[in-house]
Structure formats: C-alpha cells, structure tokens
Enzyme design. Structure first.
Site, short mmCIF file in Angstrom:
data_model
loop_
_atom_site.label_atom_id
_atom_site.label_comp_id
_atom_site.label_asym_id
_atom_site.label_seq_id
_atom_site.Cartn_x
_atom_site.Cartn_y
_atom_site.Cartn_z
N ASN A 40 43.16 31.66 34.58
CA ASN A 40 42.84 31.36 35.98
C ASN A 40 43.15 29.90 36.33
OD1 ASN A 40 41.55 33.95 36.65
ND2 ASN A 40 39.98 33.30 35.21
N HIS A 69 44.47 38.52 34.32
CA HIS A 69 45.31 37.86 35.31
C HIS A 69 46.56 37.23 34.68
CE1 HIS A 69 42.66 38.58 38.60
NE2 HIS A 69 41.67 37.85 38.11
N HIS A 152 38.76 39.50 26.00
CA HIS A 152 38.65 39.34 27.45
C HIS A 152 38.19 40.65 28.05
CE1 HIS A 152 39.65 36.80 30.93
NE2 HIS A 152 39.96 37.93 31.55
#
Length: 265
Positions: A40, A69, A152
């Site tokens: 991020n 992401h 994650h």
C-alpha cells in the site's frame, strides 16, 4: 539471527515513517534482516511503484513483501521481474505470474528464506496457501536454514490455522493486511513465532490509513465511496522483532514494535 519486520506501509506518511524510523530501529535492535510489507506504499495507498521500492531499500529494508494489492499499480509489471528483493504472494494462480513469491537472504552463511502467501477467506480465491507453502518449503530445504512467512490475510482464524499447520516447518509466520497490530505474539510449540497482524506503518489518526469521513459515510449510506489516504495524520510504525536460533532454525523470541511520531495515541 534477528529479523525486523515492518507492517503494511501506507501512502506518503508510511514512506516518511520508513525513512525516519527504520534506520533508528535498526540501530536499536540490530537486526540482520529487515523486511517490510509495501503493498500500500504508493501515494494513493494501493500498490507499489519503483521509486517507493527503491526508497525502502535505500532506507535499510532488505526485502519488500506484497499482498492483495500487488497489482493495483500497473507500473509493477515494468519492474517486478528485475527486483530480486520484491516478492508477491506465491500462491497467485496460473502460469507465468510476474515476479516471485520468495527470496533467500544469505547472512554470514545463514540462509533465510522469506516467503509471501495470501489467505483466501474474504479475499480473492487464490491457490491453496496451505498446500503451496508445504510444497515450497519442502523444495527449499536444501537451500535455506530458516523460513519467514508474511501471511497476508483477512481472517484471524486463517492466519492462526496457517501458523499452527506450518509449526515446526517454518521459523515465523507474521500476518499482514488488517492494519491493526494484535496483542498475541507467541511461539507455537516452542518453534514457530507468530503474530496475527503486525499492524500498519502510515497515518495513525485515520481509519486503516484512510480519511475517516469517507469511511464513515460508507457505513451510514451503504453507497460506494472513494477512500483517500489521510495526509494530515500523525504517523505510526508497527512491526515486530523475531530472534531465530541458527542451530535449529526455531524461533526463540518475538516482540511487537510500535512507535508514534509524537508520543502515545
């Protein structure tokens, strides 16, 4: 061996905390390897770019991990294959996935494999991380003396289940993604260090690094909202320190790390 792990780096504030605090943390704790989750780290708070990756490395980070992401900033496709210390979740499905899901650090002859996996509960349905981790660790036994995993994932149950499943096979499992540091650091079965979530590095006063107004409005009206990184917040840096016995590869200590820019919350 001592590892410093830094939780999810969010936006410009997160990058500032990396620049300002990682050198000091390294001086205080003297880790041999420093790892940070950078999924991020762009100014918009999603994905990673080349300048951010290079800045983390120049600030003293040795390995950068990613998460759901990983592909949010298309620029990653231009540099991930050439960035040997940048790893994305190993269990992305399909063939010819850009980048790699692990890297091996050799520190004075001790070989630490850093692995990145993504959970599947409340997230995209990637390949089974339990099976993939078992096979990967087995294949690397002759190349590594210890294994660190950035897992994650959203669900706390999945993180703990993974750590217990891999207990004795890896030295540490540290969770990322939920941005809130948990208070459950432990060593499972005297072998595998575990922390459900390392926490976030970035804006401390927003909501998971985002401006609170848009997040609250989403809860109130249930309509889509565009989240923006909180640029005016105080900064926080979260993570943990892990010690590994180089003779056995077992963890001997795990200690959470959390510092604010201007004192306590």
């Amino acid at each position: 061996m001592r590892i410093l792990f830094i939780g999810d780096v969010v936006g410009n504030k997160g990058m500032k905390m990396i620049r300002d605090y990682v050198p000091a943390l390294k001086q205080e704790y003297r880790p041999q390897v420093t790892i940070a989750n950078g999924e991020n780290s762009t100014p918009m708070g999603r994905g990673i770019n080349l300048s951010g990756y290079k800045e983390m490395m120049s600030s003293g980070v040795d390995v950068v991990t990613l998460g759901n992401h990983a592909w949010s900033n298309p620029e990653i496709n231009d540099f991930i294959d050439d960035s040997k210390r940048l790893i994305r979740p190993y269990n992305f499905p399909g063939e010819n996935v850009p980048g790699t899901g692990y890297t091996i650090m050799n520190v004075n002859g001790f070989r630490l494999a850093v692995l990145n996996f993504q959970g599947r509960v409340f997230l995209d349905n990637l390949d089974d991380p339990f099976r993939e981790a078992t096979e990967l660790v087995k294949s690397l036994q002759s190349e590594a003396d210890a294994f660190f995993v950035d897992f994650h994932a959203e669900a706390t149950s999945e993180k703990l289940a993974f750590a217990k499943y891999m207990s004795g096979e890896v030295s540490a499992v540290v969770g990322t993604h939920t941005h809130v540091q948990t208070n459950d650091a432990r060593i499972i079965n005297g072998k595998t260090a575990f922390l459900t979530d390392a926490g976030m590095t970035g804006p401390a006063d927003g909501m998971l690094g985002m401006q609170e107004k848009s997040v609250i409005e989403r809860f109130l009206n249930q309509r889509p909202a565009r989240y923006k990184v909180d640029e005016d917040s105080r900064g926080i840096i979260c993570g943990c320190i892990i010690d590994i016995d180089e003779k056995t590869g077992n963890a001997t200590k795990i200690e959470p790390v959390k510092q604010m820019e201007n004192g306590l919350f």
